[in-house]
Enzyme design. Structure first.
Site, PDB file in Angstrom:
ATOM      1  N   TYR A   1      29.524  36.071  42.362  1.00  0.00           N
ATOM      2  CA  TYR A   1      30.660  36.891  41.921  1.00  0.00           C
ATOM      3  C   TYR A   1      31.933  36.059  41.904  1.00  0.00           C
ATOM      4  O   TYR A   1      32.051  35.038  42.581  1.00  0.00           O
ATOM      5  CB  TYR A   1      30.831  38.119  42.810  1.00  0.00           C
ATOM      6  CG  TYR A   1      31.316  37.834  44.216  1.00  0.00           C
ATOM      7  CD1 TYR A   1      32.681  37.775  44.513  1.00  0.00           C
ATOM      8  CD2 TYR A   1      30.417  37.645  45.269  1.00  0.00           C
ATOM      9  CE1 TYR A   1      33.136  37.531  45.801  1.00  0.00           C
ATOM     10  CE2 TYR A   1      30.856  37.403  46.563  1.00  0.00           C
ATOM     11  CZ  TYR A   1      32.213  37.344  46.820  1.00  0.00           C
ATOM     12  OH  TYR A   1      32.665  37.098  48.097  1.00  0.00           O
ATOM     13  N   CYS A   2      32.904  36.526  41.111  1.00  0.00           N
ATOM     14  CA  CYS A   2      34.226  35.914  41.047  1.00  0.00           C
ATOM     15  C   CYS A   2      35.232  37.007  40.673  1.00  0.00           C
ATOM     16  O   CYS A   2      34.878  38.188  40.646  1.00  0.00           O
ATOM     17  CB  CYS A   2      34.259  34.754  40.060  1.00  0.00           C
ATOM     18  SG  CYS A   2      33.758  35.202  38.377  1.00  0.00           S
ATOM     19  N   THR A   3      36.467  36.650  40.394  1.00  0.00           N
ATOM     20  CA  THR A   3      37.525  37.640  40.198  1.00  0.00           C
ATOM     21  C   THR A   3      37.258  38.590  39.037  1.00  0.00           C
ATOM     22  O   THR A   3      37.221  39.809  39.208  1.00  0.00           O
ATOM     23  CB  THR A   3      38.874  36.937  39.985  1.00  0.00           C
ATOM     24  OG1 THR A   3      39.126  36.053  41.080  1.00  0.00           O
ATOM     25  CG2 THR A   3      39.998  37.955  39.881  1.00  0.00           C
TER      26      THR A   3
ATOM     27  N   CYS B   1      31.690  33.102  36.793  1.00  0.00           N
ATOM     28  CA  CYS B   1      30.274  33.381  37.049  1.00  0.00           C
ATOM     29  C   CYS B   1      29.426  33.259  35.795  1.00  0.00           C
ATOM     30  O   CYS B   1      28.242  32.917  35.875  1.00  0.00           O
ATOM     31  CB  CYS B   1      30.107  34.775  37.641  1.00  0.00           C
ATOM     32  SG  CYS B   1      30.719  34.890  39.319  1.00  0.00           S
TER      33      CYS B   1
ATOM     34  N   ILE C   1      34.974  41.154  40.602  1.00  0.00           N
ATOM     35  CA  ILE C   1      35.497  41.986  41.690  1.00  0.00           C
ATOM     36  C   ILE C   1      36.444  43.052  41.148  1.00  0.00           C
ATOM     37  O   ILE C   1      36.470  44.189  41.632  1.00  0.00           O
ATOM     38  CB  ILE C   1      36.254  41.115  42.720  1.00  0.00           C
ATOM     39  CG1 ILE C   1      35.401  39.944  43.182  1.00  0.00           C
ATOM     40  CG2 ILE C   1      36.685  41.953  43.922  1.00  0.00           C
ATOM     41  CD1 ILE C   1      36.199  38.803  43.794  1.00  0.00           C
TER      42      ILE C   1
END
Length: 328
Positions: free
Chosen positions: A183-185, A190, A212
């Protein structure tokens, strides 16, 4: 009370012809409508965060959706009381996400349109978080993780995203035979990194679709199992994600007390992002180490006009002196 500003987070991997000209034209349009923000344009696509009032952001979304290949571009929208940016930047780069594969002898870069991990909805990702046989890997920078992360997620021992492929190779035994979800912002990192993991031979690789930011807005999961806040690259610095049982996990760099306030180290040659209170920032001259506190170009010292005698006095309070500075 209604919030007047909207912040748009978005990306899309899509081939852009003459991307340098596209970037220049895009900047001109953004300025013409009064938009603020930061956008990267590359041959492989576009990645940006922008802010403005409702009318301005609507004009921008309509404009982007009118561009070839971007008709279905997904905007993630936050409502805020203030602008998230002071200026407007649109820059052409070789890549919208630099994984550093070609720089580090990892063969060619990844094209997410050809190879990427399976998309997981917020509900599916939450189930993965609760699955003991699934490894959850945070692909962001270390300071982003330290402010907030998913419960149980692995924190790679890296300073930035470009170091992640080598770290994964060095720790291959932890992941190769397990399901891995990343996961990433907002999802852009990703897309590329999960594709790299697939190419490396990992059999079951997933990614949080929309990142996220989307997880925190999902009406079913409501950000549950996220601890702390999400770091964002604009004037807000951080935003809330968990709307069920939020907790503070950030710790002050100097004394370990709960903290969610970020500053950059006063030493311009270091510039590390550290969590600290205003009190400790003053006490430690915004330096993350003794070497940074006594650095000749310490920005905190310059910004506050501290004399050498005042610096010596502050250092004495924490049991330090200027000896290191004199020796340089």
């Amino acid at each position: 009370m209604a919030k007047d500003i909207r912040v748009l987070l978005y990306y899309k991997y899509v081939p852009i012809e003459n991307a340098e000209k596209f970037a220049a034209d895009h900047l001109a349009f953004c300025k013409s409508i009064g938009l603020k923000g930061r956008i990267l344009v590359a041959d492989e696509g576009i990645n940006g965060t922008v802010s403005g009032d409702y009318e301005t952001t609507q004009k921008y979304m309509d404009y982007v959706h009118s561009l070839p290949g971007m008709e279905d571009l997904w905007f993630k929208i936050d409502e805020e009381n203030e602008q998230a940016f002071k200026k407007m930047f649109v820059r052409y780069k070789k890549e919208i996400v630099h994984l550093g594969l070609e720089d580090n002898d990892f063969d060619n870069d990844i094209n997410p349109l050809e190879t990427t991990g399976a998309y997981l909805s917020p509900k599916e990702f939450k189930e993965a978080l609760l699955d003991e046989d699934t490894v959850v890997l945070d692909t962001r920078n270390d300071y982003e993780y330290d402010l907030g992360h998913f419960r149980g997620a692995i924190r790679p021992d890296i300073r930035n995203f470009r170091e992640l492929p080598q770290w994964v190779r060095d720790n291959k035994e932890k992941f190769m035979d397990k399901r891995v979800v990343v996961y990433c912002t907002g999802g852009v990192r990703c897309e590329k990194f999960s594709g790299w993991m697939v190419r490396e031979g990992y059999k079951d690789v997933g990614q949080l679709h929309g990142g996220i930011a989307t997880y925190g807005k999902d009406p079913e999961v409501q950000g549950e199992l996220w601890d702390g806040k999400m770091y964002v690259f604009d004037e807000r610095i951080s935003v809330d994600i968990n709307h069920v049982d939020p907790v503070v996990i950030g710790k002050d760099w100097f004394d370990g007390t709960p903290c969610e306030r970020y500053v950059n180290c006063g030493n311009p040659e270091c510039n590390r992002r550290i969590l600290t209170s205003e009190e400790n920032e003053d006490k430690y001259l915004r330096g993350c180490s003794h070497e940074c506190r006594v650095h000749p170009r310490n920005r905190y010292v310059a910004e506050n006009g501290l004399s050498q005698a005042e610096v010596v006095e502050r250092l004495a309070v924490i049991g330090e002196s200027l000896e290191t500075l004199v020796a340089q």
